[in-house]
Scaffold this active site. Structure first.
Site, PDB file in Angstrom:
ATOM      1  CD  GLU A   1      -3.039  -0.770  -0.013  1.00 36.21           C
ATOM      2  OE1 GLU A   1      -3.027   0.335  -0.597  1.00 36.21           O
ATOM      3  OE2 GLU A   1      -3.815  -1.683  -0.346  1.00 36.21           O
TER       4      GLU A   1
ATOM      5  CE1 TYR B   1      -6.955   2.760   0.114  1.00 36.94           C
ATOM      6  CE2 TYR B   1      -4.571   2.986   0.303  1.00 36.94           C
ATOM      7  CZ  TYR B   1      -5.677   2.341  -0.210  1.00 36.94           C
ATOM      8  OH  TYR B   1      -5.505   1.256  -1.026  1.00 36.94           O
TER       9      TYR B   1
ATOM     10  CG  ASP C   1      -7.682   4.404  -3.584  1.00 38.44           C
ATOM     11  OD1 ASP C   1      -8.902   4.414  -3.878  1.00 38.44           O
ATOM     12  OD2 ASP C   1      -6.857   3.681  -4.176  1.00 38.44           O
TER      13      ASP C   1
END
Length: 350
Positions: free
Chosen positions: A37, A120, A138
């Protein structure tokens, strides 16, 4: 616009048949999910894959990341940009080892407290790794939701992001929270795309999407224009001998903080200014030539750069320069992608 929970189930059905095979989806390992991520921020999936594989091979566990040497970490991150993200990864790993026995916490708020992890990323880890029912919003999700709802709010505003997160929760199924969040992100990445025409005929939500029904896909989402980037001209000196190259380490604060670079100065130098600069460095006995011209865009500034290849018989010792072998440059020293075009000027490495 009222949202029905059934569309969340429809999205999951679509995802089960259309999800891309990605290395960090192989299992629900929280560490792998976290690293992926962070790497995926501002970087395309296909570009991330080789970086992710190399990173995991070198640093397979949180403990390895917590203990890695700074130079090695920067080298592993070389080319991904935003190097503070790598530093934050290491700092968070050290906290995880110290406070959580080397395992990422299975709690949203505890994840959010770790350095470099925002709403997020905390939502992505919590939902994908631990199936905790929280949103992971996102840019892809904001785009999909803005079009679905026909919402023309500025998606760069925190208020809009929070409102969109609440709307996501309205359609998130009670089970498979992680799969749902990935499905929503996937929909934005491969169907409701950021650039070009969305592939509405392939979308599981085409019958309920406001933007599709009202022909608004070209106008949504809305982003307030950013301030114009500052333009900065620079002259970059690639200084080499047969086997060595000169590097400079940037200040510990500011743009590209603490990273290695080819020596460079502000402004586009004329031939006279290049020679004056080289004389000042004690390099008057050299051969030089102008090489690449190019630019590199940061979030707030654009560098317009001119390269000068400088060839010396022997290294000239200067306090601000560090001479390294060309082999070590390739294998150990991380050079920001802003300077990658100038690396090509070097004669055979070793």
């Amino acid at each position: 616009m009222e949202l029905k929970k059934e569309i969340g189930e429809a999205l999951l059905f679509w995802y089960d048949h259309n999800a891309r095979i990605l290395p960090w989806r192989a299992d629900k390992n929280p560490y792998r999910i976290w690293v992926s991520e962070i790497m995926l921020q501002q970087t395309r999936v296909e570009a991330v894959k080789p970086y992710f594989d190399r990173f995991m091979e070198e640093l397979p566990e949180v403990k390895d990341l917590a203990e890695v040497d700074e130079e090695k970490l920067m080298k592993l991150w070389e080319g991904l940009g935003y190097y503070n993200r790598a530093r934050n990864l290491k700092a968070a790993a050290q906290t995880i080892v110290k406070e959580y026995d080397g395992k990422l916490p299975d709690d949203y708020d505890q994840l959010l407290s770790l350095k470099g992890i925002g709403m997020y990323t905390a939502g992505a880890i919590a939902s994908i790794a631990y199936d905790i029912r929280v949103p992971a919003v996102d840019g892809n999700v904001l785009r999909v939701m803005a079009r679905l709802l026909g919402d023309d709010s500025d998606i760069l505003k925190e208020k809009t992001k929070k409102e969109m997160a609440a709307r996501v929760m309205e359609i998130m199924p009670d089970q498979r929270a992680g799969d749902f969040n990935q499905a929503l992100i996937e929909l934005g990445a491969i169907v409701c795309v950021p650039n070009g025409e969305p592939k509405c005929s392939e979308c599981p939500w085409d019958t309920v999407c406001t933007a599709y029904r009202e022909d608004l896909t070209g106008r949504l989402p809305v982003k307030k224009p950013k301030k114009k980037r500052k333009i900065e001209k620079r002259t970059v000196f690639v200084i080499e001998t047969d086997s060595m190259v000169a590097l400079h380490k940037r200040e510990e604060k500011g743009l590209l903080a603490g990273l290695w670079e080819f020596p460079n100065i502000l402004g586009k130098c004329s031939q006279d200014l290049v020679e004056e600069t080289l004389d000042g460095w004690g390099m008057s006995d050299c051969v030089y030539e102008f090489t690449h011209e190019g630019k590199h865009i940061f979030s707030h500034i654009e560098w317009q750069m001119t390269g000068v290849l400088v060839s010396l018989k022997e290294p000239v010792e200067l306090e601000e320069l560090t001479w390294v072998s060309k082999k070590d440059l390739e294998e150990e020293y991380a050079i920001p992608s802003a300077f990658e075009m100038f690396r090509e000027s070097l004669q055979s490495a070793y």
